[in-house]
Design an enzyme around this catalytic site. Sequence first.
Site, short mmCIF file in Angstrom:
data_model
loop_
_atom_site.label_atom_id
_atom_site.label_comp_id
_atom_site.label_asym_id
_atom_site.label_seq_id
_atom_site.Cartn_x
_atom_site.Cartn_y
_atom_site.Cartn_z
N TYR A 1 -18.81 8.16 2.64
CA TYR A 1 -17.86 7.04 2.71
C TYR A 1 -18.52 5.80 2.08
CZ TYR A 1 -13.81 4.57 4.60
OH TYR A 1 -12.64 3.85 4.74
N SER B 1 1.53 8.23 1.90
CA SER B 1 0.81 6.98 2.23
C SER B 1 1.02 6.59 3.69
CB SER B 1 1.31 5.83 1.36
OG SER B 1 1.03 6.06 0.01
N ILE B 2 -0.05 6.13 4.33
CA ILE B 2 0.08 5.63 5.70
C ILE B 2 1.09 4.48 5.73
CG2 ILE B 2 -1.18 4.50 7.58
CD1 ILE B 2 -3.68 6.10 6.70
N LYS C 1 -15.09 -1.86 4.63
CA LYS C 1 -14.31 -1.87 5.88
C LYS C 1 -15.00 -2.75 6.94
CE LYS C 1 -10.81 0.90 4.90
NZ LYS C 1 -9.51 0.28 4.52
N GLY D 1 0.77 -1.25 0.00
CA GLY D 1 0.00 0.00 0.00
C GLY D 1 0.79 1.29 0.00
N ILE E 1 -4.44 -1.10 2.00
CA ILE E 1 -4.95 -1.05 0.63
C ILE E 1 -6.46 -0.84 0.63
CG2 ILE E 1 -5.43 -2.56 -1.35
CD1 ILE E 1 -2.68 -3.86 -0.82
N ILE F 1 -6.83 11.27 7.37
CA ILE F 1 -5.51 11.85 7.07
C ILE F 1 -5.49 12.13 5.56
CG2 ILE F 1 -3.05 11.26 6.86
CD1 ILE F 1 -3.42 9.47 9.34
N VAL G 1 -3.40 -6.75 -5.75
CA VAL G 1 -3.98 -7.78 -4.87
C VAL G 1 -5.16 -8.53 -5.49
CG1 VAL G 1 -3.22 -7.00 -2.60
CG2 VAL G 1 -5.25 -5.98 -3.63
N SER H 1 -5.67 8.54 -1.59
CA SER H 1 -6.99 7.88 -1.58
C SER H 1 -8.05 8.72 -0.90
CB SER H 1 -6.92 6.55 -0.83
OG SER H 1 -6.02 5.71 -1.42
P1 NAD Z 1 -2.90 5.69 -0.29
O1 NAD Z 1 -3.60 6.08 -1.55
O2 NAD Z 1 -1.57 6.24 -0.05
O3 NAD Z 1 -2.84 4.10 -0.15
C1 NAD Z 1 -3.80 3.24 -0.73
C2 NAD Z 1 -3.01 2.15 -1.40
O4 NAD Z 1 -3.86 1.14 -1.92
C3 NAD Z 1 -2.18 2.69 -2.58
O5 NAD Z 1 -0.82 2.38 -2.39
C4 NAD Z 1 -2.73 1.91 -3.76
O6 NAD Z 1 -1.72 1.62 -4.72
C5 NAD Z 1 -3.21 0.65 -3.06
N1 NAD Z 1 -4.11 -0.15 -3.89
C6 NAD Z 1 -5.31 0.20 -4.40
N2 NAD Z 1 -5.78 -0.79 -5.18
C7 NAD Z 1 -4.86 -1.80 -5.15
C8 NAD Z 1 -4.74 -3.07 -5.76
N3 NAD Z 1 -5.70 -3.54 -6.59
N4 NAD Z 1 -3.65 -3.82 -5.51
C9 NAD Z 1 -2.67 -3.37 -4.70
N5 NAD Z 1 -2.70 -2.17 -4.09
C10 NAD Z 1 -3.79 -1.40 -4.33
O7 NAD Z 1 -3.93 6.11 0.89
P2 NAD Z 1 -3.90 5.80 2.45
O8 NAD Z 1 -4.82 6.79 3.02
O9 NAD Z 1 -2.52 5.68 2.93
O10 NAD Z 1 -4.65 4.39 2.56
C11 NAD Z 1 -4.07 3.24 3.17
C12 NAD Z 1 -5.10 2.49 3.99
O11 NAD Z 1 -5.47 3.29 5.11
C13 NAD Z 1 -6.39 2.17 3.26
O12 NAD Z 1 -6.85 0.89 3.65
C14 NAD Z 1 -7.33 3.24 3.77
O13 NAD Z 1 -8.69 2.86 3.68
C15 NAD Z 1 -6.88 3.27 5.20
N6 NAD Z 1 -7.32 4.46 5.94
C16 NAD Z 1 -7.04 5.71 5.48
C17 NAD Z 1 -7.49 6.82 6.17
C18 NAD Z 1 -7.23 8.21 5.66
O14 NAD Z 1 -7.94 9.14 6.08
N7 NAD Z 1 -6.25 8.43 4.80
C19 NAD Z 1 -8.21 6.66 7.38
C20 NAD Z 1 -8.47 5.37 7.84
C21 NAD Z 1 -8.01 4.27 7.12
#
Ligand code: NAD
Length: 258
Positions: free
Chosen positions: A158, A21-22, A165, A15, A94, A194, A67, A198
């Site tokens: 959302y 990215s987180i 989720k 991810g 992801i 954050i 994935v 995405s």
């Molecule tokens: P991000 O866009 O940096 O990361 C999302 C990642 O998912 C990307 O690296 C993307 O390439 C990957 N991805 C998407 N489809 C894919 C696939 N088919 N195969 C492989 N990889 C795939 O954004 P983020 O905010 O860092 O998100 C990371 C996780 O944190 C996610 O699960 C997101 O739901 C979760 N999250 C984010 C937040 C927020 O506010 N940013 C809050 C809670 C949870």
Amino acid sequence: MDNLRMEGKVVLVTGVANQRSIAWAIAQALHAAGATPVFTYQSERLQKGVEELAGSIGSDHVMPCDVTNEEEVAAVARSIEERHGRLHGLVHSIAFANREDLAGEYLDTSPEGYRTAQDVSAYSLVTLCRYAAPLLAAEGGSVVALTYLGSVRVVPHYNVMGIAKASLEASIRYLAYDLGPKKIRVNGVSAGPIKTLSSRVIAGFNDMLEHIEARAPLRRNVETSEVASATAFLLSDLASGITGEILYVDAGYHVMGM
Ligand code: NAD
């Protein structure tokens, strides 16, 4: 991170898309704790950027992995087995849903949009765990998936991602039960909002940040580094008794009634 001793631990971090990215913050926290992160990227478009980020913390183990492509997941497991012989941790960071499904009403979600969100954001944890389990079982391991409050509360816009989720969090509990006998723990970190690649797609995202700043017990939003350190904790032996859990890292927002 000094109290998290993760020297010699190999952790697969999925991810990473860019430096916001987180997953990237998690990889940095793991590196600081002495672990060896290995990386995957979704598509060729992201390869160079992920290789550069990995290189900046001394990792050259970077593999393609969409994935939804089981052969690529299998190839990742083979590559880790060849290079390291074992795995101690797996980070699932992801998620994906079509942009049109993250605005308007959930009622209007198309069957394809529903399936896409579920496949990429929830079922992918099952696929990754299936291939990683034999490697994680060698010395015991820990899996952490990133989730969000929209799984258990209604967060306008959302929509379909909240349902994905919810599946992800239920999968965490069932996988914790299946993999517990192999000494593999499975947990979730529910992060507050954050700004990342995405999250920017979610309609009204900036309003969400303001709303939380006004109402969360800590009266602020969380930093990516705080989500990363909680994830590193769950991956480490400090959390050896914790599995099937969802840990909220959201400045306490989830406890509020209004
Ligand atoms: P991000 O866009 O940096 O990361 C999302 C990642 O998912 C990307 O690296 C993307 O390439 C990957 N991805 C998407 N489809 C894919 C696939 N088919 N195969 C492989 N990889 C795939 O954004 P983020 O905010 O860092 O998100 C990371 C996780 O944190 C996610 O699960 C997101 O739901 C979760 N999250 C984010 C937040 C927020 O506010 N940013 C809050 C809670 C949870």
